[in-house]
Scaffold this motif. Structure first.
Motif, mmCIF file in Angstrom:
data_model
loop_
_atom_site.group_PDB
_atom_site.id
_atom_site.type_symbol
_atom_site.label_atom_id
_atom_site.label_comp_id
_atom_site.label_asym_id
_atom_site.label_seq_id
_atom_site.Cartn_x
_atom_site.Cartn_y
_atom_site.Cartn_z
ATOM 1 N N ARG A 169 0.837 -1.206 0.000
ATOM 2 C CA ARG A 169 0.000 0.000 0.000
ATOM 3 C C ARG A 169 0.868 1.251 0.000
ATOM 4 N NH1 ARG A 169 -5.304 1.133 3.687
ATOM 5 N NH2 ARG A 169 -6.058 -0.399 2.207
ATOM 6 N N GLY A 170 1.908 1.247 0.815
ATOM 7 C CA GLY A 170 2.809 2.393 0.864
ATOM 8 C C GLY A 170 3.503 2.636 -0.464
ATOM 9 N N LEU A 171 3.887 1.553 -1.140
ATOM 10 C CA LEU A 171 4.509 1.697 -2.460
ATOM 11 C C LEU A 171 3.532 2.315 -3.456
ATOM 12 C CD1 LEU A 171 6.496 -1.671 -2.877
ATOM 13 C CD2 LEU A 171 7.385 0.579 -2.185
ATOM 14 N N GLN A 172 2.283 1.870 -3.423
ATOM 15 C CA GLN A 172 1.273 2.429 -4.320
ATOM 16 C C GLN A 172 1.020 3.904 -4.035
ATOM 17 O OE1 GLN A 172 -2.312 -0.096 -5.066
ATOM 18 N NE2 GLN A 172 -1.260 -1.611 -3.794
ATOM 19 N N ASN A 173 1.218 4.299 -2.785
ATOM 20 C CA ASN A 173 1.033 5.699 -2.405
ATOM 21 C C ASN A 173 2.278 6.548 -2.671
ATOM 22 O OD1 ASN A 173 -1.576 5.254 -1.592
ATOM 23 N ND2 ASN A 173 -1.087 5.032 0.578
ATOM 24 N N ASN A 174 3.329 5.924 -3.214
ATOM 25 C CA ASN A 174 4.584 6.625 -3.533
ATOM 26 C C ASN A 174 5.278 7.188 -2.298
ATOM 27 O OD1 ASN A 174 4.375 6.290 -6.434
ATOM 28 N ND2 ASN A 174 2.751 7.837 -6.374
ATOM 29 N N VAL A 175 5.196 6.458 -1.189
ATOM 30 C CA VAL A 175 5.909 6.851 0.018
ATOM 31 C C VAL A 175 7.403 6.550 -0.190
ATOM 32 C CG1 VAL A 175 6.201 6.450 2.488
ATOM 33 C CG2 VAL A 175 3.914 6.391 1.470
ATOM 34 N N PRO A 176 8.272 7.542 0.001
ATOM 35 C CA PRO A 176 9.701 7.340 -0.279
ATOM 36 C C PRO A 176 10.383 6.394 0.713
ATOM 37 C CG PRO A 176 9.133 9.682 -0.204
ATOM 38 C CD PRO A 176 7.969 8.935 0.356
ATOM 39 N N GLY A 177 11.318 5.606 0.213
ATOM 40 C CA GLY A 177 12.259 4.867 1.052
ATOM 41 C C GLY A 177 11.753 3.662 1.796
ATOM 42 N N LEU A 178 10.549 3.209 1.532
ATOM 43 C CA LEU A 178 10.000 2.080 2.281
ATOM 44 C C LEU A 178 10.762 0.788 1.990
ATOM 45 C CD1 LEU A 178 6.111 2.391 2.022
ATOM 46 C CD2 LEU A 178 7.574 2.985 3.954
ATOM 47 N N LYS A 179 10.980 -0.013 3.037
ATOM 48 C CA LYS A 179 11.572 -1.338 2.841
ATOM 49 C C LYS A 179 11.199 -2.249 4.003
ATOM 50 C CE LYS A 179 16.096 -0.146 4.861
ATOM 51 N NZ LYS A 179 17.556 -0.164 4.621
ATOM 52 N N LEU A 180 11.188 -3.544 3.722
ATOM 53 C CA LEU A 180 10.958 -4.553 4.749
ATOM 54 C C LEU A 180 12.303 -5.021 5.282
ATOM 55 C CD1 LEU A 180 8.164 -6.622 2.979
ATOM 56 C CD2 LEU A 180 7.873 -5.167 5.002
ATOM 57 N N ILE A 181 12.407 -5.131 6.603
ATOM 58 C CA ILE A 181 13.672 -5.555 7.217
ATOM 59 C C ILE A 181 13.414 -6.718 8.174
ATOM 60 C CG2 ILE A 181 14.706 -3.265 6.978
ATOM 61 C CD1 ILE A 181 14.198 -2.793 9.946
ATOM 62 N N GLY A 182 14.459 -7.489 8.444
ATOM 63 C CA GLY A 182 14.351 -8.645 9.320
ATOM 64 C C GLY A 182 14.713 -8.327 10.765
ATOM 65 N N ALA A 183 14.742 -9.386 11.600
ATOM 66 C CA ALA A 183 14.949 -9.233 13.041
ATOM 67 C C ALA A 183 16.282 -8.562 13.367
ATOM 68 C CB ALA A 183 14.866 -10.594 13.713
ATOM 69 N N LYS A 184 17.349 -8.929 12.646
ATOM 70 C CA LYS A 184 18.666 -8.363 12.926
ATOM 71 C C LYS A 184 18.686 -6.863 12.657
ATOM 72 C CE LYS A 184 23.577 -8.845 11.796
ATOM 73 N NZ LYS A 184 24.576 -9.561 10.971
ATOM 74 N N GLU A 185 18.116 -6.455 11.532
ATOM 75 C CA GLU A 185 18.087 -5.028 11.193
ATOM 76 C C GLU A 185 17.200 -4.235 12.143
ATOM 77 O OE1 GLU A 185 18.417 -4.356 6.558
ATOM 78 O OE2 GLU A 185 17.133 -6.084 6.993
ATOM 79 N N ILE A 186 16.150 -4.891 12.634
ATOM 80 C CA ILE A 186 15.294 -4.219 13.624
ATOM 81 C C ILE A 186 16.109 -3.843 14.856
ATOM 82 C CG2 ILE A 186 13.357 -4.526 15.233
ATOM 83 C CD1 ILE A 186 12.041 -6.311 13.104
ATOM 84 N N GLN A 187 16.896 -4.805 15.370
ATOM 85 C CA GLN A 187 17.700 -4.547 16.574
ATOM 86 C C GLN A 187 18.795 -3.526 16.311
ATOM 87 O OE1 GLN A 187 19.183 -7.943 18.646
ATOM 88 N NE2 GLN A 187 17.161 -8.561 19.369
ATOM 89 N N GLU A 188 19.317 -3.497 15.085
ATOM 90 C CA GLU A 188 20.328 -2.499 14.762
ATOM 91 C C GLU A 188 19.748 -1.088 14.807
ATOM 92 O OE1 GLU A 188 21.769 -3.685 10.960
ATOM 93 O OE2 GLU A 188 23.045 -5.300 11.752
ATOM 94 N N GLU A 231 16.689 -0.273 16.414
ATOM 95 C CA GLU A 231 16.072 -0.058 17.728
ATOM 96 C C GLU A 231 16.494 -1.196 18.649
ATOM 97 O OE1 GLU A 231 14.416 2.427 18.849
ATOM 98 O OE2 GLU A 231 14.090 3.548 16.981
ATOM 99 N N PRO A 232 17.581 -1.027 19.419
ATOM 100 C CA PRO A 232 18.143 -2.119 20.224
ATOM 101 C C PRO A 232 17.156 -2.766 21.199
ATOM 102 C CG PRO A 232 19.670 -0.279 20.111
ATOM 103 C CD PRO A 232 18.397 0.199 19.493
ATOM 104 N N PHE A 233 16.155 -2.039 21.655
ATOM 105 C CA PHE A 233 15.210 -2.582 22.627
ATOM 106 C C PHE A 233 13.945 -3.126 21.971
ATOM 107 C CE2 PHE A 233 17.785 0.462 25.011
ATOM 108 C CZ PHE A 233 18.221 -0.347 26.056
ATOM 109 N N CYS A 234 13.933 -3.174 20.642
ATOM 110 C CA CYS A 234 12.765 -3.657 19.911
ATOM 111 C C CYS A 234 13.010 -5.078 19.425
ATOM 112 C CB CYS A 234 12.469 -2.734 18.728
ATOM 113 S SG CYS A 234 10.994 -3.189 17.788
ATOM 114 N N ARG A 235 12.009 -5.936 19.546
ATOM 115 C CA ARG A 235 12.084 -7.308 19.082
ATOM 116 C C ARG A 235 10.932 -7.561 18.111
ATOM 117 N NH1 ARG A 235 16.049 -6.388 21.366
ATOM 118 N NH2 ARG A 235 17.132 -7.570 22.997
#
Length: 203
Positions: free
Chosen positions: A109-128, A130-134
Motif C-alpha cells: 500500500r505504501g509503495l502504491q502511495n509513492n511513500v519514499p524509502g520504504l523497505k521490509l527488514i528482518g529481526a537483525k536489522e530491527i535490533q540495529e 532499535e536495540p530494545f525492539c524485538r
C-alpha cells in the motif's frame, strides 16, 4: 474595523488557510479571530508532532495523495523557515507470524502511495535500528518525522501578518448572522452572495 475575509480560529488549520488565501488574494483585507491570547493554544500546540509519510491510506484516495505531498511540503517549509525537525523514521513491527502478511500488504500500500524509502527488514536489522525492539519483520519508513507544530503554526501566523493580514487575539466570536443578499444585478458585484456578520467580545 471591517475585513473582506475573516477566519475564526488561529489553530494551524485556520492559519494555514488564512495564509494561503492572503497570498492568493493580496488585494483583500483579511483577519484571523482567536479567543485565546496566542495562536495554536489548543490542539495545534498539543499533538504528537508526527510528520506522517502516508502509508496507511487507501491508494488513489485524496487522503493518501495529500499526506504524501503534505509531508514533502512540510519538510520544505521547515527548511525554508529554519524550523527544527527530525526525520527519525518509524518501524512498524510484526511480532507474530500471522502479522507478517498484513505487514507486507501495508508495504505494498505504501509503495502504491509513492511513500519514499520504504523497505521490509528482518529481526537483525530491527535490533540495529532499535536495540530494545524485538520482532520477526518490520516495515521501515525513513520518511516519517517529528516537528513542533506550534512552531509551524506560529510561522504561518508571521507569514500571514507580513502579507498584510491582521490577527486579533483575546477576541472571541460569540455569534454570527447572515447579512441580507444583494439584489440581482446590483452594482456592488455581490449579487447572490451572503456575507456573515461576526459579533465578537473582547475579553
Amino acid at each position: 474595523r471591517s475585513f473582506d475575509v475573516a477566519v475564526v480560529g488561529a489553530g494551524i488549520v485556520g492559519l494555514a488557510a488564512a495564509r494561503e488565501l492572503i497570498l492568493r488574494h493580496p488585494s483583500l483585507a483579511f483577519a484571523v479571530l482567536e479567543k485565546e491570547q496566542e495562536p495554536a493554544h489548543h490542539q495545534s500546540g498539543h499533538n504528537s508532532g508526527v510528520i506522517h509519510s502516508g502509508i496507511y491510506y487507501t491508494p488513489g484516495s485524496l487522503k493518501a495523495k495529500l499526506c504524501v505531498q503534505g509531508a514533502a511540503l512540510c519538510y520544505k517549509y521547515c527548511d525554508q523557515k529554519g524550523i527544527p525537525y527530525k526525520q527519525c523514521g518509524k518501524l512498524i513491527v510484526a511480532v507474530e507470524q500471522d502479522e507478517i502478511p498484513r505487514l507486507k500488504a501495508l508495504y505494498e500500500r505504501g509503495l502504491q502511495n509513492n511513500v519514499p524509502g520504504l523497505k521490509l527488514i528482518g529481526a537483525k536489522e530491527i535490533q540495529e535500528k532499535e536495540p530494545f525492539c524485538r520482532g520477526l519483520m518490520a516495515l521501515d519508513s525513513p520518511y516519517t518525522g517529528i516537528v513542533d507544530y506550534k512552531q509551524v503554526a506560529q510561522s504561518y501566523a508571521r507569514d500571514f501578518q507580513e502579507a498584510g493580514g491582521t490577527i486579533l487575539t483575546d477576541f472571541e466570536v460569540t455569534n454570527m448572522e447572515m447579512a441580507k443578499e444583494s439584489s440581482p444585478g446590483s452594482e456592488d458585484g455581490k449579487a447572490g452572495i451572503f456575507f456573515p456578520q461576526f459579533f465578537c467580545s473582547k475579553h
